[in-house]
Design a protein around this motif. Structure first.
Motif, PDB file in Angstrom:
ATOM      1  N   LYS A   1       0.770  -1.267   0.062  1.00 44.28           N
ATOM      2  CA  LYS A   1      -0.033   0.050   0.028  1.00 44.28           C
ATOM      3  C   LYS A   1       0.919   1.316   0.010  1.00 44.28           C
ATOM      4  CE  LYS A   1      -4.374  -1.346   2.290  1.00 44.28           C
ATOM      5  NZ  LYS A   1      -5.325  -1.263   3.202  1.00 44.28           N
TER       6      LYS A   1
ATOM      7  N   THR B   1      -1.251   3.671  -5.599  1.00 48.05           N
ATOM      8  CA  THR B   1      -2.162   4.786  -5.820  1.00 48.05           C
ATOM      9  C   THR B   1      -3.401   4.584  -4.810  1.00 48.05           C
ATOM     10  OG1 THR B   1      -3.333   3.631  -7.441  1.00 48.05           O
ATOM     11  CG2 THR B   1      -1.549   4.982  -8.084  1.00 48.05           C
ATOM     12  N   GLU B   2      -4.074   5.309  -4.568  1.00 41.83           N
ATOM     13  CA  GLU B   2      -5.426   5.317  -3.599  1.00 41.83           C
ATOM     14  C   GLU B   2      -6.518   4.066  -4.203  1.00 41.83           C
ATOM     15  OE1 GLU B   2      -9.060   7.660  -1.802  1.00 41.83           O
ATOM     16  OE2 GLU B   2      -7.699   8.842  -3.352  1.00 41.83           O
TER      17      GLU B   2
ATOM     18  N   ASN C   1      -7.040   0.711  -2.115  1.00 38.35           N
ATOM     19  CA  ASN C   1      -8.718   0.337  -1.757  1.00 38.35           C
ATOM     20  C   ASN C   1      -8.673  -1.172  -2.430  1.00 38.35           C
ATOM     21  OD1 ASN C   1      -9.217   2.770  -0.828  1.00 38.35           O
ATOM     22  ND2 ASN C   1     -10.210   3.539  -2.493  1.00 38.35           N
TER      23      ASN C   1
ATOM     24  N   SER D   1     -13.781   3.179  -4.800  1.00 39.47           N
ATOM     25  CA  SER D   1     -13.743   3.575  -3.445  1.00 39.47           C
ATOM     26  C   SER D   1     -13.936   2.277  -2.700  1.00 39.47           C
ATOM     27  CB  SER D   1     -14.543   4.641  -3.167  1.00 39.47           C
ATOM     28  OG  SER D   1     -16.081   4.139  -3.226  1.00 39.47           O
TER      29      SER D   1
END
Length: 288
Positions: A186, A190-191, A195, A255
């Motif tokens: 992580k 990237t975000e 996720n 998300s």
């Protein structure tokens, strides 16, 4: 679910009672406020404390003195149930680890109300049940079970047992080194990638909960008609897509951090049907 009469774990810390948690200024906090805070924290990255303070009209959370931990009262059926489920996870995972030449170190289950200090920061009821790898403890406000019934229309002992077993599944992942490996990945992700990794961690914990249930049922024959459906209903109710649709009327797949309803139910069933840890590899498949 025929859980009565089975061994209770000694690894339960009851921090409930007067002075046992953190307080909040302003109006009292009801179940509705907690659910809104949970959803906001879960999907939008907003601290549950911030949301609760905003909705309750208060300021900063007021920490009261922590009550000393003690064993749950003998007449507290929900606490007794939780102790029995924890005891069963200890028995199952001890045997599974021994079979692979390893030693299982059982986690503590902390019962609290409102807020409680943890190695991962202040634990909040609004965050729902959670596992803290820093102190190897599972944290649970028993009011979450009532919330499951009232807000998500999910009832049944096995559905509640699944919640506890899922968090213990995270402890198993911690002992296996999965959490440390994912945390390292992580840091370079990237975000959206982070996720996606979180989804695989959560789905594996669902599968591990199923593995526990398989072996627990083999040992005690305590699953009754409808029990599995109640757990699958719980998995469906807390899928990212279901919660997002309910909270904001749309879903944002990038998300997602826990997996869709279908994915959560699928991996829980995977563990339930096989009873094998090896069947819970959620990191290799391209399609979950």
């Amino acid at each position: 679910m025929k859980w009565e009469g089975n061994r209770e774990s000694n690894n339960v810390e009851d921090r409930r009672g007067s002075g046992g948690g953190g307080g909040f200024g302003g109006r009292s906090i009801g179940i509705g406020t907690i659910v809104i805070a949970l959803v906001g924290s879960y999907f939008f990255g907003i601290s549950p404390v911030t949301i609760i303070n905003f909705l309750s009209g208060g300021g900063m959370p007021q920490q009261s003195q922590q009550a000393p931990a003690h064993a749950p009262p003998a007449n507290d059926q929900t606490a007794k149930f939780s102790s029995v489920i924890l005891g069963s996870t200890e028995d199952v995972w001890t045997q599974i680890f021994q079979a692979s030449g390893k030693q299982y170190v059982a986690p503590k289950l902390v019962l609290f109300t409102g807020a409680t200090p943890t190695a991962c920061g202040t634990g909040q009821t609004a965050s729902g049940p959670f596992y803290c790898p820093g102190d190897k403890k599972v944290y649970l406000d028993l009011s979450f079970f009532q919330m499951m019934k009232q807000r998500f229309n999910v009832a049944g002992d096995f559905a509640q047992a699944y919640v506890i077993a899922h968090e213990v599944g995270h402890h198993v992942q911690n002992l296996m080194g999965v959490m440390a490996q994912v945390d390292n990945l992580k840091r370079r992700a990237t975000e959206a990638q982070a996720n996606a990794l979180s989804v695989r961690v959560e789905l594996q914990a669902d599968c591990l909960a199923g593995v526990w249930a398989y072996h627990a049922n083999q040992a005690h024959k305590w699953l009754e008609p409808g029990d599995v459906d109640s757990a699958l209903n719980a998995a469906n109710a807390i899928g990212d897509d279901a919660l997002q649709q309910k909270a904001q009327g749309r879903v944002v797949p990038d998300s997602f951090t826990h997996g869709t309803s279908a994915q959560r139910a699928r991996w829980l069933k995977q563990g339930l049907s096989t009873g094998q840890v090896s069947s819970c590899d959620t990191f290799s498949p391209q399609t979950l």
